[in-house]
Design an enzyme around this catalytic site. Structure first.
Site, mmCIF file in Angstrom:
data_model
loop_
_atom_site.group_PDB
_atom_site.id
_atom_site.type_symbol
_atom_site.label_atom_id
_atom_site.label_comp_id
_atom_site.label_asym_id
_atom_site.label_seq_id
_atom_site.Cartn_x
_atom_site.Cartn_y
_atom_site.Cartn_z
ATOM 1 C CE1 TYR A 72 -7.867 0.598 10.391
ATOM 2 C CE2 TYR A 72 -7.903 1.425 12.638
ATOM 3 C CZ TYR A 72 -7.295 1.354 11.402
ATOM 4 O OH TYR A 72 -6.122 2.033 11.172
ATOM 5 C CB SER A 89 -4.461 1.355 14.566
ATOM 6 O OG SER A 89 -5.230 2.388 15.144
ATOM 7 C CE LYS A 124 -4.816 -1.219 10.970
ATOM 8 N NZ LYS A 124 -3.701 -1.379 10.030
ATOM 9 C CG ASN A 171 1.269 1.280 4.971
ATOM 10 O OD1 ASN A 171 1.098 1.997 5.954
ATOM 11 N ND2 ASN A 171 0.793 1.607 3.766
ATOM 12 N NE ARG A 196 -4.918 6.725 0.103
ATOM 13 C CZ ARG A 196 -6.123 6.321 -0.223
ATOM 14 N NH1 ARG A 196 -6.521 6.392 -1.481
ATOM 15 N NH2 ARG A 196 -6.952 5.870 0.687
ATOM 16 N N GLY A 240 0.824 -1.217 0.000
ATOM 17 C CA GLY A 240 0.000 0.000 0.000
ATOM 18 C C GLY A 240 0.847 1.250 0.000
ATOM 19 C CB ALA A 288 -11.453 -7.312 15.236
HETATM 20 P P1 NAD Z 1 -4.406 5.653 3.258
HETATM 21 O O1 NAD Z 1 -5.815 5.318 3.029
HETATM 22 O O2 NAD Z 1 -3.876 6.974 2.831
HETATM 23 O O3 NAD Z 1 -3.424 4.544 2.662
HETATM 24 C C1 NAD Z 1 -3.718 3.190 2.694
HETATM 25 C C2 NAD Z 1 -2.971 2.538 1.568
HETATM 26 O O4 NAD Z 1 -3.291 1.143 1.550
HETATM 27 C C3 NAD Z 1 -3.388 3.114 0.220
HETATM 28 O O5 NAD Z 1 -2.251 3.294 -0.587
HETATM 29 C C4 NAD Z 1 -4.284 2.025 -0.346
HETATM 30 O O6 NAD Z 1 -4.317 1.996 -1.764
HETATM 31 C C5 NAD Z 1 -3.631 0.790 0.221
HETATM 32 N N1 NAD Z 1 -4.530 -0.358 0.198
HETATM 33 C C6 NAD Z 1 -5.780 -0.434 0.698
HETATM 34 N N2 NAD Z 1 -6.296 -1.642 0.453
HETATM 35 C C7 NAD Z 1 -5.357 -2.335 -0.238
HETATM 36 C C8 NAD Z 1 -5.295 -3.630 -0.786
HETATM 37 N N3 NAD Z 1 -6.331 -4.484 -0.690
HETATM 38 N N4 NAD Z 1 -4.172 -4.013 -1.431
HETATM 39 C C9 NAD Z 1 -3.128 -3.165 -1.549
HETATM 40 N N5 NAD Z 1 -3.121 -1.928 -1.049
HETATM 41 C C10 NAD Z 1 -4.225 -1.520 -0.398
HETATM 42 O O7 NAD Z 1 -4.223 5.473 4.835
HETATM 43 P P2 NAD Z 1 -2.952 5.582 5.805
HETATM 44 O O8 NAD Z 1 -3.398 6.425 6.936
HETATM 45 O O9 NAD Z 1 -1.718 5.923 5.062
HETATM 46 O O10 NAD Z 1 -2.894 4.078 6.317
HETATM 47 C C11 NAD Z 1 -1.733 3.256 6.247
HETATM 48 C C12 NAD Z 1 -1.794 2.246 7.380
HETATM 49 O O11 NAD Z 1 -1.711 2.949 8.618
HETATM 50 C C13 NAD Z 1 -3.091 1.449 7.432
HETATM 51 O O12 NAD Z 1 -2.825 0.119 7.797
HETATM 52 C C14 NAD Z 1 -3.871 2.145 8.537
HETATM 53 O O13 NAD Z 1 -4.804 1.287 9.137
HETATM 54 C C15 NAD Z 1 -2.748 2.520 9.474
HETATM 55 N N6 NAD Z 1 -3.067 3.588 10.416
HETATM 56 C C16 NAD Z 1 -3.446 4.818 10.000
HETATM 57 C C17 NAD Z 1 -3.750 5.793 10.947
HETATM 58 C C18 NAD Z 1 -4.180 7.184 10.564
HETATM 59 O O14 NAD Z 1 -4.563 7.951 11.449
HETATM 60 N N7 NAD Z 1 -4.126 7.574 9.304
HETATM 61 C C19 NAD Z 1 -3.663 5.503 12.299
HETATM 62 C C20 NAD Z 1 -3.265 4.229 12.694
HETATM 63 C C21 NAD Z 1 -2.956 3.279 11.743
#
Ligand code: NAD
Length: 247
Positions: free
Chosen positions: A155, A142, A159, A90, A15, A12, A157
Site C-alpha cells: 500500500y 495517503s 501511495k 480515488n 462509498r 470508486g 509503495a
Molecule cells: P473504501 O474502501 O470505503 O472505498 C474505496 C472505493 O474504491 C470503494 O468504492 C471501492 O469499491 C472502490 N474500488 C476498489 N477497487 C476498485 C477497482 N478495482 N475499481 C474501481 N473501484 C474500486 O475506502 P476509502 O477510505 O473511501 O478509500 C478511498 C481512497 O482513500 C483510497 O484510495 C484509499 O487508499 C485512500 N485513503 C483512505 C484512508 C482512510 O483512512 N480511509 C486514508 C488515506 C487514504
C-alpha cells in the site's frame, strides 16, 4: 455553485471518501460521473442522490486497474457531456500483511488498483483536457505513502508511487493548463479502516494531534478546494489532510 457547468469524474465513488467527493461536487452544481467495481445497487442509489441535487449524474461499472475500461469510461463521459474538467483518482484497496507473509498476488492487486489506475485514468483524460487547455487531476494518496507503515509495504509503495507520478505529470501538463495535485489523508472513518483491530485504531488516534479520525467529508472539502478557481496556481503539491499526523 462554483462548479456549475463543470463535469467531474470520480473513481470508486459508491462509498467512503469517493462518495463524499461525488456529493460535494454535486452540491456545488457539477455534473458528476463516478465509477464502481461491482456494487450496482449502491451505484444506482448514489446516482439518484446526486440527481436529487439538481445535477446530471452517471455511473460506470469499471475496474480501475483495467486500462481499456478507463478509456471506455472517459469516452462515455465525453460522449455524453463533451468534456471532463476534474478527475479524482480515488479508487483504492488494502491487502495488508508483513512482508514475510505478503504474497505476490497481494502486491500485484494493490499496485494495480491503487497506482496503475491513476495512470489509466490520467492518460485517458489527458486528451479531452488538453483540447480545452484546462483540467484538474487530483489523486488520492495517503500519509502511509509519506511515512511508510509496517504491514503495508504494498500500500505504501502504491501511495508513494502516486506522488512521484503526480509530480511528473504536473511538470508535463502545466503548459497545457492542467494541474495535478495529491491529497494524502491520514486516518479516515470508512469501510477501509473499520476493519482494523481496535488496538490499531487506538494507536493511530494517539499519534494524531487532533486526537480524532477524519470524516470523509473532511477529505472532500480540500479536494473541492484543489479543483476550485482559488487553486488555479497550485500544481504538483501534496496536501496532507491528517489532523497533524504526518507533519
Ligand atoms: P473504501 O474502501 O470505503 O472505498 C474505496 C472505493 O474504491 C470503494 O468504492 C471501492 O469499491 C472502490 N474500488 C476498489 N477497487 C476498485 C477497482 N478495482 N475499481 C474501481 N473501484 C474500486 O475506502 P476509502 O477510505 O473511501 O478509500 C478511498 C481512497 O482513500 C483510497 O484510495 C484509499 O487508499 C485512500 N485513503 C483512505 C484512508 C482512510 O483512512 N480511509 C486514508 C488515506 C487514504
Amino acid at each position: 455553485m462554483e462548479f456549475t457547468g463543470q463535469c467531474v469524474l470520480v473513481t470508486g465513488g459508491t462509498r467512503g471518501i469517493g462518495r463524499a467527493v461525488a456529493k460535494a461536487f454535486a452540491n456545488e452544481g457539477a455534473s458528476v460521473a463516478f465509477t464502481y467495481r461491482s456494487s450496482t445497487d449502491e451505484a444506482e442509489a448514489l446516482r439518484h442522490e446526486l440527481t436529487a441535487c439538481g445535477v446530471q449524474a452517471k455511473a460506470f461499472q469499471s475496474d480501475a486497474a483495467d486500462f481499456a475500461s478507463a478509456e471506455a469510461v472517459v469516452a462515455g463521459v465525453v460522449d455524453a457531456w463533451g468534456r471532463i474538467d476534474v478527475l479524482i483518482n480515488n479508487a483504492g484497496i488494502t491487502r495488508d500483511g508483513l512482508i514475510l507473509r505478503m504474497g505476490e498476488a497481494d502486491w500485484d492487486a494493490v499496485l494495480a488498483t491503487n497506482l496503475k489506475s491513476v495512470f489509466n485514468f490520467s492518460k485517458a483524460v489527458y486528451r479531452p483536457m488538453m483540447v480545452r487547455r484546462r483540467g484538474r487531476i487530483i489523486n488520492v494518496s495517503s500519509v502511509v505513502g509519506l511515512m511508510g507503515n509496517a504491514g503495508q509495504a504494498n500500500y505504501a509503495a502504491s501511495k508513494a508511487g502516486i506522488i512521484g507520478f503526480s509530480k511528473s505529470l504536473a511538470k508535463e501538463l502545466g503548459r497545457r493548463g492542467i494541474t495535478v495535485n495529491v491529497v494524502a489523508p491520514g486516518y479516515v472513518l470508512t469501510d477501509m479502516t473499520e476493519v482494523l483491530h481496535h488496538t490499531v485504531q487506538k494507536a493511530m488516534l494517539a499519534q494524531i494531534p487532533l486526537r480524532r479520525a477524519a470524516k470523509p467529508e473532511e477529505i472532500a472539502g480540500p479536494i473541492l478546494f484543489l479543483a476550485s478557481s482559488a487553486a488555479e496556481y497550485i500544481t504538483g503539491q501534496v496536501l496532507r489532510i491528517d489532523g497533524g499526523l504526518a507533519m
